[in-house]
Structure formats: C-alpha cells, structure tokens
Write a protein that holds these residues in place. Structure first.
Motif, PDB file in Angstrom:
ATOM      1  N   ILE A 265      40.658 -29.186  27.604  1.00 57.03           N
ATOM      2  CA  ILE A 265      40.296 -28.357  26.787  1.00 57.03           C
ATOM      3  C   ILE A 265      40.267 -27.067  27.568  1.00 57.03           C
ATOM      4  CG2 ILE A 265      38.509 -27.282  25.086  1.00 57.03           C
ATOM      5  CD1 ILE A 265      37.185 -30.020  25.345  1.00 57.03           C
ATOM      6  N   VAL A 266      41.440 -26.221  27.233  1.00 53.03           N
ATOM      7  CA  VAL A 266      41.799 -24.939  28.094  1.00 53.03           C
ATOM      8  C   VAL A 266      41.307 -23.760  27.227  1.00 53.03           C
ATOM      9  CG1 VAL A 266      43.631 -23.773  29.329  1.00 53.03           C
ATOM     10  CG2 VAL A 266      43.674 -26.421  29.077  1.00 53.03           C
ATOM     11  N   HIS A 267      40.676 -22.821  27.493  1.00 53.82           N
ATOM     12  CA  HIS A 267      40.144 -21.541  27.258  1.00 53.82           C
ATOM     13  C   HIS A 267      40.868 -20.541  27.788  1.00 53.82           C
ATOM     14  CE1 HIS A 267      36.925 -23.941  25.194  1.00 53.82           C
ATOM     15  NE2 HIS A 267      36.867 -24.623  26.334  1.00 53.82           N
ATOM     16  N   PRO A 268      41.961 -19.858  27.526  1.00 48.61           N
ATOM     17  CA  PRO A 268      42.848 -18.673  28.257  1.00 48.61           C
ATOM     18  C   PRO A 268      41.961 -17.436  27.749  1.00 48.61           C
ATOM     19  CG  PRO A 268      43.813 -19.369  26.304  1.00 48.61           C
ATOM     20  CD  PRO A 268      42.634 -20.264  26.271  1.00 48.61           C
ATOM     21  N   ILE A 269      40.724 -17.210  28.365  1.00 48.96           N
ATOM     22  CA  ILE A 269      40.169 -15.878  28.013  1.00 48.96           C
ATOM     23  C   ILE A 269      39.854 -15.083  29.019  1.00 48.96           C
ATOM     24  CG2 ILE A 269      38.858 -17.120  26.145  1.00 48.96           C
ATOM     25  CD1 ILE A 269      36.309 -17.378  28.069  1.00 48.96           C
ATOM     26  N   LEU A 270      40.147 -15.252  30.275  1.00 43.29           N
ATOM     27  CA  LEU A 270      39.995 -14.462  31.289  1.00 43.29           C
ATOM     28  C   LEU A 270      41.411 -13.643  31.397  1.00 43.29           C
ATOM     29  CD1 LEU A 270      38.616 -16.997  33.907  1.00 43.29           C
ATOM     30  CD2 LEU A 270      37.349 -15.760  32.239  1.00 43.29           C
ATOM     31  N   ARG A 271      41.257 -12.549  30.567  1.00 46.38           N
ATOM     32  CA  ARG A 271      42.573 -11.649  30.412  1.00 46.38           C
ATOM     33  C   ARG A 271      42.525 -10.380  31.435  1.00 46.38           C
ATOM     34  NH1 ARG A 271      45.489 -11.792  25.665  1.00 46.38           N
ATOM     35  NH2 ARG A 271      46.089  -9.652  25.951  1.00 46.38           N
ATOM     36  N   PRO A 272      43.470 -10.101  32.352  1.00 46.84           N
ATOM     37  CA  PRO A 272      43.385  -8.896  33.087  1.00 46.84           C
ATOM     38  C   PRO A 272      43.113  -7.553  32.411  1.00 46.84           C
ATOM     39  CG  PRO A 272      45.721  -9.518  32.758  1.00 46.84           C
ATOM     40  CD  PRO A 272      44.597 -10.674  32.161  1.00 46.84           C
ATOM     41  N   ASP A 273      43.452  -7.474  31.121  1.00 39.26           N
ATOM     42  CA  ASP A 273      43.356  -6.240  30.268  1.00 39.26           C
ATOM     43  C   ASP A 273      41.990  -6.066  29.614  1.00 39.26           C
ATOM     44  OD1 ASP A 273      43.712  -8.152  28.340  1.00 39.26           O
ATOM     45  OD2 ASP A 273      45.132  -6.999  27.211  1.00 39.26           O
ATOM     46  N   LYS A 274      41.081  -7.095  29.804  1.00 45.26           N
ATOM     47  CA  LYS A 274      39.816  -7.008  29.247  1.00 45.26           C
ATOM     48  C   LYS A 274      38.483  -6.995  30.374  1.00 45.26           C
ATOM     49  CE  LYS A 274      40.750  -7.886  25.037  1.00 45.26           C
ATOM     50  NZ  LYS A 274      40.679  -7.014  23.941  1.00 45.26           N
ATOM     51  N   THR A 275      37.325  -7.125  30.125  1.00 41.53           N
ATOM     52  CA  THR A 275      36.264  -6.920  30.964  1.00 41.53           C
ATOM     53  C   THR A 275      35.326  -8.134  30.821  1.00 41.53           C
ATOM     54  OG1 THR A 275      34.673  -5.627  29.670  1.00 41.53           O
ATOM     55  CG2 THR A 275      36.345  -4.454  31.085  1.00 41.53           C
ATOM     56  N   PRO A 276      34.347  -8.427  31.751  1.00 41.13           N
ATOM     57  CA  PRO A 276      33.550  -9.448  31.398  1.00 41.13           C
ATOM     58  C   PRO A 276      32.688  -9.348  30.206  1.00 41.13           C
ATOM     59  CG  PRO A 276      33.691  -9.066  33.828  1.00 41.13           C
ATOM     60  CD  PRO A 276      34.456  -8.074  33.240  1.00 41.13           C
ATOM     61  N   SER A 277      32.318  -7.976  30.064  1.00 42.42           N
ATOM     62  CA  SER A 277      31.489  -7.597  28.748  1.00 42.42           C
ATOM     63  C   SER A 277      32.116  -7.837  27.502  1.00 42.42           C
ATOM     64  CB  SER A 277      31.134  -6.256  29.082  1.00 42.42           C
ATOM     65  OG  SER A 277      32.169  -5.509  28.800  1.00 42.42           O
ATOM     66  N   ASP A 278      33.607  -7.944  27.381  1.00 40.01           N
ATOM     67  CA  ASP A 278      34.364  -8.105  26.358  1.00 40.01           C
ATOM     68  C   ASP A 278      34.415  -9.536  25.960  1.00 40.01           C
ATOM     69  OD1 ASP A 278      35.155  -5.332  26.068  1.00 40.01           O
ATOM     70  OD2 ASP A 278      37.206  -5.692  27.330  1.00 40.01           O
ATOM     71  N   VAL A 279      34.213 -10.490  26.996  1.00 38.68           N
ATOM     72  CA  VAL A 279      34.348 -11.821  26.672  1.00 38.68           C
ATOM     73  C   VAL A 279      33.331 -12.707  27.054  1.00 38.68           C
ATOM     74  CG1 VAL A 279      36.844 -11.874  27.310  1.00 38.68           C
ATOM     75  CG2 VAL A 279      35.178 -12.499  28.940  1.00 38.68           C
ATOM     76  N   LYS A 280      31.969 -11.934  27.195  1.00 40.82           N
ATOM     77  CA  LYS A 280      30.758 -12.425  27.390  1.00 40.82           C
ATOM     78  C   LYS A 280      29.991 -13.472  26.239  1.00 40.82           C
ATOM     79  CE  LYS A 280      25.920 -11.867  28.821  1.00 40.82           C
ATOM     80  NZ  LYS A 280      25.126 -10.686  29.526  1.00 40.82           N
ATOM     81  N   SER A 281      30.564 -13.123  25.078  1.00 43.78           N
ATOM     82  CA  SER A 281      29.918 -13.877  23.912  1.00 43.78           C
ATOM     83  C   SER A 281      30.772 -15.366  24.095  1.00 43.78           C
ATOM     84  CB  SER A 281      30.236 -13.237  22.775  1.00 43.78           C
ATOM     85  OG  SER A 281      29.715 -14.112  21.578  1.00 43.78           O
ATOM     86  N   GLU A 282      31.906 -15.053  24.106  1.00 44.69           N
ATOM     87  CA  GLU A 282      32.928 -16.405  24.173  1.00 44.69           C
ATOM     88  C   GLU A 282      32.722 -17.231  25.208  1.00 44.69           C
ATOM     89  OE1 GLU A 282      37.308 -17.844  23.124  1.00 44.69           O
ATOM     90  OE2 GLU A 282      37.096 -15.799  23.418  1.00 44.69           O
ATOM     91  N   LEU A 283      32.628 -16.598  26.574  1.00 50.55           N
ATOM     92  CA  LEU A 283      32.190 -17.177  27.754  1.00 50.55           C
ATOM     93  C   LEU A 283      30.666 -17.848  27.626  1.00 50.55           C
ATOM     94  CD1 LEU A 283      33.214 -18.072  30.677  1.00 50.55           C
ATOM     95  CD2 LEU A 283      32.359 -15.778  31.492  1.00 50.55           C
ATOM     96  N   SER A 284      29.734 -17.260  27.055  1.00 54.09           N
ATOM     97  CA  SER A 284      28.638 -17.810  27.022  1.00 54.09           C
ATOM     98  C   SER A 284      28.220 -18.867  26.121  1.00 54.09           C
ATOM     99  CB  SER A 284      27.520 -16.665  26.481  1.00 54.09           C
ATOM    100  OG  SER A 284      27.293 -15.625  27.400  1.00 54.09           O
TER     101      SER A 284
END
Length: 337
Positions: free
Chosen positions: A79-98
C-alpha cells in the motif's frame, strides 16, 4: 543450541501469531516503511515486502511521489502513500500522515529516506507522531542519522530498535562520547545513554543489547509501567550462519523483518493472542533477535544457491524457508494443509 538461546527462542515464539483461523486481517501485524525519494526506491520496497514475507498482514510505504511509481510497479501487495512532497511541509500533510500511522503497529523509518532536508523533516514529524501513539519503531539507514545528530528525538523511547551497520554504529557511539572499538559491550552503553532503546549492531555476529536501567529511560514516554519487571539489561550475540556475500539491500530486509516482529509484539501486547507473560520492555529485544536469526538464515540459503552473484531480490523467496528453519515448519504454516 545452549539452554539460554533455547529459552530465548521459546520467548520469541510467543510473539508469533497462531495460524489457526482465529485472527482477522491486521491482527498478524501492520507495518509502515517511511522512505523512498528521487534516488531511492529499492530500499523501502525491500523493507516493506520483507515485512510481508516474514508474515505481516499489511505493509505500507510512505514516500515521495518521485519514488511511488516504481515502488508500486515492484509489487501490487504494498500500500503506497506518495504524500511526502518537496513542495509541502510536515504541517501540510500531518493529518493524512497521522491517519496512516494511527493504523499501524510498527514504523520502519529510514530505508531510502535520503538526506534531502524535506525528507528529513517529514521523518522527524512521523517519529513524533509514532511516539505519541506508542508505536514500535525501527530506525535504519538515514533514519539513524537523525538520532545521531539529535539524540533527543529517540532518547528514552524504549519501544525503538536501532539497526546500525559498522560505520553507522561508530558514528552513533562517538556522538555519545563512547569508543566503538572497545568491544561488544559498547552496544549496551549506547542503549543506556539513549534511555533503553534496543541496539541491533550488525556485523559478522550481530550484537543485540538493551539497558533500561539508566537515568535517561522514560517509562511514561515508552508506555510501560515503572516497575522492576520492566527494567532490562541484556545482551544477545546472534551467530546464526549467514551468506558470504554482503550486497546492498540485505539491511533493508532486516529492518522490515524487525518491523514485523515488533508488530507482532504490539498485537501480543494488545491481547489479540498470547498469554501476556512477556514484559513489554523485552519485546524489542526479542523482535531484534528473531529478525536477525531469520535474515541471516535467509542470506545463507540464497547464497548457497546463487553464490557470488546473489542479489537482495534473490533472497525474498527464501524468507519463508528461513523462518521455517529457525522457528519450525508448524509456525511457518507450510505443514498446516
């Protein structure tokens, strides 16, 4: 096998989920690997697929979009989650990552992570989330660099296993003011200085050590009760014969295997199966030993067939055979039907 090692193997077997039809999907372990950037797609694949080959039910890869396509093409089982984008920040994806990390039992952080600043920041964010969740953690490869440069990221978290090779162990030990050349006892000192994390020092013989008796051990942070039963000071030398060729990627198989054994530990701890007689503080040590024995045996089997030309891809089909050799055909399940 001497009595001490036989006793240790019996304890590891308690962590292994039964194959009797009583468990539903996910109760035999859910593992996530965080890593995979522009130049690195093989390492997270090997770690994640090894986790499944050892026996985890579900294996996730959290990666950069630049690595996602190739990882998906390697296997439809991941199951692959390509959410670690160089144009985003950890706060931008925190909800999905959490959300992803809330569903797993063990996080393998580091294979294919790389040293690009944006990936390192995502790794730190994932580490914080996993610790807050009480998730078991494996730090490998460039994930170890984080702990080496900032001990506070992992210090005191006794649910973590660090898997340094010779160079990584030297760097880590020296960052703590220790001398790696002082012998096998240094791994225990590193564990103590880092507050009771388990150290799996890879080498001709793997040295696995944990010491939770120091002042840096944090029972509250680690979600363990603060009593004598949970204090642990132990060292295990794993000399199980391995292959005679060290090719890139074997360490990723090991980190994935540790992740699976840790995920089983979490399922055992949560009561999905087992008798709950094992102290929580002992689970990372047992996971590291079980994964080390399995990986070294896998390497030996593949090398015996392929010789000098062996590559990590050759080893994947042999993980099940190695598991059966180490822990028995019955626990592997090949004799069930």
């Amino acid at each position: 096998m001497n009595m001490a090692k036989e006793s240790l193997k019996l304890q590891i077997k308690k962590l292994i989920p039964p194959l009797n039809g009583t468990l539903h999907k996910g109760q035999s372990g859910r593992v996530a690997v965080l890593g995979g950037a522009q130049d690195y797609s093989g390492a997270p694949f090997f770690a994640a697929i090894a986790a499944q080959r050892v026996g985890a039910d579900l294996s996730h890869v959290i990666c950069s979009p630049t690595a996602a396509g190739s990882i998906k093409s390697y296997s439809p089982d991941l199951i692959v989650h390509p959410i670690l984008r160089p144009d985003k920040t950890p706060s931008d994806v925190k909800s999905e990552l959490s959300s992803i990390l809330s569903r797993i039992h063990a996080l393998v952080l580091g294979p294919g992570l790389g040293r690009e600043p944006y990936m390192q920041e995502y790794a730190k964010s994932a580490l914080d989330i996993a610790k807050n969740n009480g998730t078991y953690i494996v730090l490998d490869a460039d994930g170890l660099l984080l702990a080496t440069e900032d001990h506070a990221l992992i210090r005191g978290y006794r649910r973590a296993v660090l898997t340094p090779n010779v160079v990584e162990f030297k760097r880590l030990a020296e960052s703590l003011g220790l001398k790696p050349e002082d012998g096998e006892g240094v791994a225990g000192l590193v564990s103590k200085e880092l507050g009771g994390v388990t150290i799996l020092q890879k080498g001709a013989k793997d040295v696995i050590a944990v010491d939770t008796t120091g002042e840096n051990a944090d029972s509250e942070k680690s979600r363990v009760t603060d009593n004598a039963k949970e204090e642990l000071k132990d060292k295990v030398i794993v000399d199980t014969p391995g292959g005679l060729k060290r090719c890139g990627g074997q360490g990723d198989i090991l980190s994935g295997a540790v992740g699976t054994f840790l995920s089983w530990g979490k399922c055992y701890e949560d009561g999905a199966y087992g008798d709950k007689t094992l102290p929580i503080s002992r689970i990372p040590l047992l996971a590291a030993v079980g994964a080390s024995m399995t990986t070294r045996t896998t390497s030996r089997i593949a090398f015996s067939r392929e010789g000098r030309g062996v590559v990590t891809q050759d080893m994947l089909p042999d993980i099940g055979k190695a598991f059966a050799e180490v822990f028995g055909e019955e626990l592997q399940g090949s004799s069930k039907l």
